[in-house]
Design a protein around this motif. Structure first.
Motif, mmCIF file in Angstrom:
data_model
loop_
_atom_site.group_PDB
_atom_site.id
_atom_site.type_symbol
_atom_site.label_atom_id
_atom_site.label_comp_id
_atom_site.label_asym_id
_atom_site.label_seq_id
_atom_site.Cartn_x
_atom_site.Cartn_y
_atom_site.Cartn_z
ATOM 1 N N ARG A 72 4.501 -7.421 -10.171
ATOM 2 C CA ARG A 72 2.989 -7.542 -10.466
ATOM 3 C C ARG A 72 2.434 -8.640 -10.115
ATOM 4 N NH1 ARG A 72 1.478 -3.326 -13.808
ATOM 5 N NH2 ARG A 72 0.735 -4.802 -15.220
ATOM 6 N N ASN A 84 0.438 -9.058 -6.621
ATOM 7 C CA ASN A 84 -0.855 -8.807 -6.269
ATOM 8 C C ASN A 84 -1.536 -9.105 -7.716
ATOM 9 O OD1 ASN A 84 -0.039 -6.741 -8.163
ATOM 10 N ND2 ASN A 84 -0.498 -4.933 -6.696
ATOM 11 N N LEU A 115 -1.676 -8.329 -10.615
ATOM 12 C CA LEU A 115 -1.897 -7.475 -11.881
ATOM 13 C C LEU A 115 -1.337 -8.049 -13.044
ATOM 14 C CD1 LEU A 115 -0.783 -4.033 -10.445
ATOM 15 C CD2 LEU A 115 -2.908 -4.814 -10.772
ATOM 16 N N GLU A 138 -12.778 -14.025 -7.369
ATOM 17 C CA GLU A 138 -12.519 -12.545 -7.262
ATOM 18 C C GLU A 138 -12.602 -11.867 -6.015
ATOM 19 O OE1 GLU A 138 -14.980 -10.278 -10.411
ATOM 20 O OE2 GLU A 138 -14.478 -8.346 -9.177
ATOM 21 N N ASP A 139 -13.542 -12.312 -5.133
ATOM 22 C CA ASP A 139 -13.744 -11.814 -3.943
ATOM 23 C C ASP A 139 -12.444 -12.146 -2.835
ATOM 24 O OD1 ASP A 139 -15.937 -11.137 -4.151
ATOM 25 O OD2 ASP A 139 -17.178 -12.903 -3.369
ATOM 26 N N VAL A 198 -9.825 -9.616 -4.304
ATOM 27 C CA VAL A 198 -9.968 -8.211 -3.813
ATOM 28 C C VAL A 198 -9.321 -8.054 -2.380
ATOM 29 C CG1 VAL A 198 -11.722 -6.751 -3.225
ATOM 30 C CG2 VAL A 198 -11.593 -7.778 -5.414
ATOM 31 N N ARG A 222 -5.827 -8.051 -2.329
ATOM 32 C CA ARG A 222 -4.915 -6.756 -2.771
ATOM 33 C C ARG A 222 -5.206 -5.649 -1.693
ATOM 34 N NH1 ARG A 222 -7.231 -6.850 -9.014
ATOM 35 N NH2 ARG A 222 -5.510 -8.026 -9.874
ATOM 36 N N ARG A 223 -6.258 -5.818 -0.900
ATOM 37 C CA ARG A 223 -6.484 -4.834 0.242
ATOM 38 C C ARG A 223 -5.245 -5.211 1.215
ATOM 39 N NH1 ARG A 223 -12.976 -5.128 -0.163
ATOM 40 N NH2 ARG A 223 -12.906 -3.819 -1.992
ATOM 41 N N MET A 272 0.539 -0.737 -2.959
ATOM 42 C CA MET A 272 1.317 -0.348 -4.000
ATOM 43 C C MET A 272 1.693 0.964 -4.326
ATOM 44 S SD MET A 272 1.263 -2.594 -7.600
ATOM 45 C CE MET A 272 2.827 -2.798 -8.610
ATOM 46 N N PHE A 328 3.544 3.811 -7.022
ATOM 47 C CA PHE A 328 4.093 3.781 -8.633
ATOM 48 C C PHE A 328 5.154 4.881 -8.835
ATOM 49 C CE2 PHE A 328 -0.079 2.109 -7.749
ATOM 50 C CZ PHE A 328 -0.273 0.983 -8.571
ATOM 51 N N ASN A 365 0.216 7.575 -9.612
ATOM 52 C CA ASN A 365 -1.006 7.453 -10.119
ATOM 53 C C ASN A 365 -1.983 8.096 -9.032
ATOM 54 O OD1 ASN A 365 0.306 6.174 -12.347
ATOM 55 N ND2 ASN A 365 0.126 4.090 -11.498
ATOM 56 N N LEU A 366 -1.971 8.955 -8.887
ATOM 57 C CA LEU A 366 -3.163 9.639 -7.850
ATOM 58 C C LEU A 366 -4.448 10.114 -8.854
ATOM 59 C CD1 LEU A 366 -0.839 11.784 -5.744
ATOM 60 C CD2 LEU A 366 -1.732 9.647 -5.370
ATOM 61 N N PRO A 386 -9.165 3.442 -0.949
ATOM 62 C CA PRO A 386 -9.136 2.153 -0.501
ATOM 63 C C PRO A 386 -10.308 1.656 0.514
ATOM 64 C CG PRO A 386 -6.980 2.890 -0.582
ATOM 65 C CD PRO A 386 -7.781 4.036 -0.684
ATOM 66 N N GLY A 392 -2.495 3.957 -15.511
ATOM 67 C CA GLY A 392 -1.990 3.639 -14.374
ATOM 68 C C GLY A 392 -3.005 4.151 -13.211
ATOM 69 N N LEU A 393 -3.836 4.656 -13.557
ATOM 70 C CA LEU A 393 -4.977 5.079 -12.543
ATOM 71 C C LEU A 393 -5.695 3.786 -12.307
ATOM 72 C CD1 LEU A 393 -6.173 8.723 -13.216
ATOM 73 C CD2 LEU A 393 -3.986 7.962 -11.935
ATOM 74 N N ALA A 395 -3.905 1.431 -10.423
ATOM 75 C CA ALA A 395 -3.579 1.704 -9.114
ATOM 76 C C ALA A 395 -5.024 1.324 -8.524
ATOM 77 C CB ALA A 395 -3.374 3.100 -8.862
ATOM 78 N N ALA A 438 -4.870 -2.310 -7.989
ATOM 79 C CA ALA A 438 -4.321 -2.967 -6.859
ATOM 80 C C ALA A 438 -4.637 -2.551 -5.317
ATOM 81 C CB ALA A 438 -2.624 -1.888 -7.224
ATOM 82 N N MET A 439 -5.552 -1.570 -5.307
ATOM 83 C CA MET A 439 -6.026 -1.214 -4.135
ATOM 84 C C MET A 439 -7.320 -2.106 -3.619
ATOM 85 S SD MET A 439 -7.785 2.600 -4.313
ATOM 86 C CE MET A 439 -6.671 3.427 -5.029
ATOM 87 N N GLY A 440 -7.680 -2.790 -4.469
ATOM 88 C CA GLY A 440 -8.842 -3.907 -4.479
ATOM 89 C C GLY A 440 -10.175 -3.128 -4.711
ATOM 90 N N ARG A 497 -13.509 -3.240 -7.358
ATOM 91 C CA ARG A 497 -13.865 -4.018 -8.229
ATOM 92 C C ARG A 497 -14.295 -3.203 -9.559
ATOM 93 N NH1 ARG A 497 -15.978 -8.278 -5.348
ATOM 94 N NH2 ARG A 497 -15.523 -8.073 -3.113
#
Ligand SMILES: Nc1ncnc2c1ncn2[C@@H]1O[C@H](COP(=O)(O)OP(=O)(O)OP(=O)(O)O)[C@@H](O)[C@H]1O
Ligand SMILES: [Mg+2]
Lengths: 383, 217
Positions: free
Chosen positions: A91, A94, A96, A116-117, A120, A123-124, A128, A130, A134-135, A148, B118-119, B122, B125-127, B129
């Motif tokens: 973690r 990225n 976290l 922050e920019d 972001v 992270r793109r 990741m 899990f 985590n859907l 994403p 967790g959501l 996630a 983690a995918m960016g 904001r």
């Protein structure tokens, strides 16, 4: 691509080669993917420099003094007992979690220094997946995979085509309008993989991605990871509790012990001759089925001093009969003792396992004694 | 029951529907943002802001602790400011909204809090904001709970609106008190109760169907 990659590819396969072992980075590349791979090769490196992590609440640091370089394009495994700091390490990549001390570098960029920019944006580039997938339950498969890109404000046509590609890659094209609740665990994780890959990341982080799956789904997810690693050349860092996962797909493995690096190296080296007690403890379950007193004392190597017994396993699967005289002769007066024998004769065929202790310093020659025979390890002799 | 009385009953129903409907819309429009703010600024939230969080929570609790009938009277100056009058249906909508908003905000807050961490992770983690996390994760995932909470709020408001007669707003409750209680007209009383029960049932049923639809996916 660095020298190290080719060096790794040239290493001999592990002695107990798994059927899934394949040399990496040596097969010819398809032309249209080489540009993509080259880009990933630059961006997919990960470095830890003197990294420590202390959670405010806990007294002992979760990670301390971690120095580590993960090569672009490699599949890097992380193992360690529960609470060793594996998830924390992952973690940090990225952000976290933020490092208390030291630097974490992704593609040469100091993750801790990003605003922050830029964070972001980073992270793109880092996907990741899990343990619990985590859907988003309120979104369809396609909407989950698209997320994403939607938050990155990509044009609709691009989102549409990338989602289609990603779903095709994981083999879920026909489930695009289903909700996650209707999918099996393996399918959910495939959606997770598609979502992590849809934006074309350079790095993929997997925190126990197969721990909640049955063996068959695990195999298919692993095959998928291996496949995308080879095709897209992206770096994969994965945490697992299953040693078989490491054996099967990882190039190198890191063993964490109480927040510190116990050892790190090529999988076959680390597993072949574990140097750290933590590694041996983790590998012990591989000695499954051994009598407990033997399993406890089993080591991968003979003791340097004193005398050791080699633990020899002979497996009979229908062909041949255990010829005790021949076995004793082959072991050359080393006085083999039978530790356990689970043999049965079914329809005229011998089936089962014979476990021997043999007082030998070096590997005995076992060829021809049984259809399958191997030295499981060594135990120090009592006397 | 005389045709006159049936007419009064219909009129009362219409008043009740107007009061509850308008205040429910205000509670929805104001309650969700307050709930989101409470969740975001919480110590373990996405943008911890202890002072804002404590202040907001105190205000919300203050309004929730005040009985509606007290609020009705205490808010008269505000009511006059907003509607230009202190009697009638619209005069009841101000206190009714102000009492329903914190109530609903707390329920919505609980639903938002229950969204699996967790959501959110996630999404980070995918960016995503923070704004995107609220819009794409928190609100959609909490929607069944929010809709369920809104149903409870509306049902509670139907009950509270009965007190609106105190400011001459009319409505079913007012009818029941004036004819049923003060003039011992049990027929009116019974009719009002039946209509109220039917109203609550319809609202609850609609809410349940919506929640079931939303969570079936
Ligand atoms: N958010 C947190 N706050 C406080 N302490 C934490 C937090 N997360 C982890 N820790 C602590 O840090 C240490 C390492 O935790 P981590 O989750 O990295 O372990 P792990 O190796 O992933 O374990 P597991 O195999 O059980 O997932 C543990 O002692 C844990 O209690
Ligand atoms: Mg973990």
């Amino acid at each position: 691509m660095s020298e190290a990659h080719f060096a790794r590819a040239d290493e001999a396969p592990p002695p107990l080669a798994s059927p899934h072992w394949t040399p990496k980075f040596v097969e010819p590349l398809m032309f249209d993917q080489s540009a993509e791979r080259e880009r990933a090769a630059r961006a997919g490196s990960i470095g830890f420099r003197g990294v420590s992590k202390v959670y405010a609440a806990s007294a002992a640091p979760a990670l301390a003094g971690i120095d580590l370089a993960i090569e672009p394009g490699e599949i890097f495994g992380v193992i360690g007992r529960s609470g060793a700091g594996k998830s924390t390490l992952l973690r940090l990549i990225n952000r976290l979690e933020t490092a208390t001390e030291g630097q974490v570098l992704v593609g040469g960029e100091d993750v801790g220094a990003l605003n922050e920019d830029r964070l972001v944006a980073l992270r793109r580039r880092v996907g990741m997946i899990f343990q619990h997938f985590n859907l988003m339950s309120a979104k369809t498969v396609a909407e989950n995979v698209a997320l994403p890109l939607v938050v990155a404000k990509r044009p609709r046509a691009e989102i549409e085509s990338r989602v289609r590609e990603a779903l095709a890659l994981v083999g879920l094209t026909d489930k695009r309008d289903a909700y996650p609740a209707r999918l099996s665990g393996g399918q959910k994780q495939r959606v997770g993989v598609a979502r992590a890959l849809v934006a074309g990341p350079d790095v993929l982080l997997c925190d126990e991605a197969t721990s909640a799956l049955d063996p068959e789904s695990t195999q298919s997810i692993l095959a998928l990871l291996k496949d995308i690693n080879r095709r897209l050349g992206l770096t994969i860092v994965l945490i697992t509790h299953e040693m078989s996962v490491i054996r099967e797909i990882c190039d190198r493995v890191l063993v964490l012990d109480r927040g510190a690096i116990a050892e790190v190296g090529l999988v076959w080296r680390v597993f072949g001759e574990p140097r750290h007690e933590a590694t041996r403890t983790l590998l012990r379950p591989l000695a499954r089925g051994l009598p407990e007193d033997v399993a406890d004392r089993l080591r991968p190597d003979p003791a340097p001093q004193g005398r050791s017994d080699a633990i020899v396993e002979l497996t009979f699967s229908g062909e041949g009969e255990p010829d005790i005289g021949a076995i004793a002769a082959a072991l050359g007066g080393a006085k083999p003792r039978i530790l356990s024998a689970q043999l049965d004769r079914i329809g005229g065929h011998t089936q089962g396992r014979l476990l021997l202790a043999v007082r030998l310093a070096s590997s005995p020659n076992l060829s021809g004694l049984a259809p399958s025979s191997k030295v499981l390890g060594y135990v120090a002799a009592d006397d | 029951m005389s045709p006159q009385m049936i007419d009064r009953l219909l009129h009362g129903l219409l008043d009740t529907l107007t009061m509850v409907g308008a205040s429910a819309l205000v509670a929805l429009a104001a309650g969700v943002p307050i709930a989101v703010l409470l969740v975001l600024t919480a110590p373990d939230g996405l943008s911890p802001a202890p002072r804002i969080n404590r202040t907001l929570a105190a205000v919300v609790n203050g309004f929730r602790a005040t009985p509606f009938i007290v609020l009705l009277v205490a808010l008269l100056p505000l009511t006059r400011l907003v509607t230009g009058t202190t009697i009638g249906v619209w005069a009841a909508i101000v206190p009714l909204s102000i009492s329903a908003t914190p109530f609903f905000a707390r329920i919505a807050e609980v639903s938002l809090r229950e969204v699996d961490a967790g959501l959110i992770e996630a999404a980070q983690a995918m960016g995503c904001r923070r704004r995107q996390i609220v819009r794409h994760v928190l609100l959609p995932e909490a929607l069944p709970g929010i809709v369920g909470g809104f149903t409870i709020t509306v049902v509670t408001m139907i009950g509270a609106s009965a007190m609106a007669g105190a400011v001459g707003a009319g409505g079913l409750g007012d009818l029941a008190i004036r004819y049923g209680y003060q003039r011992f007209d049990t027929t009116v009383m019974a009719a009002v109760i039946v209509v109220l029960i039917a109203l609550v049932c319809v609202v609850q049923f609609a809410g349940d169907v919506a929640v079931r639809r939303l969570s079936a996916r």
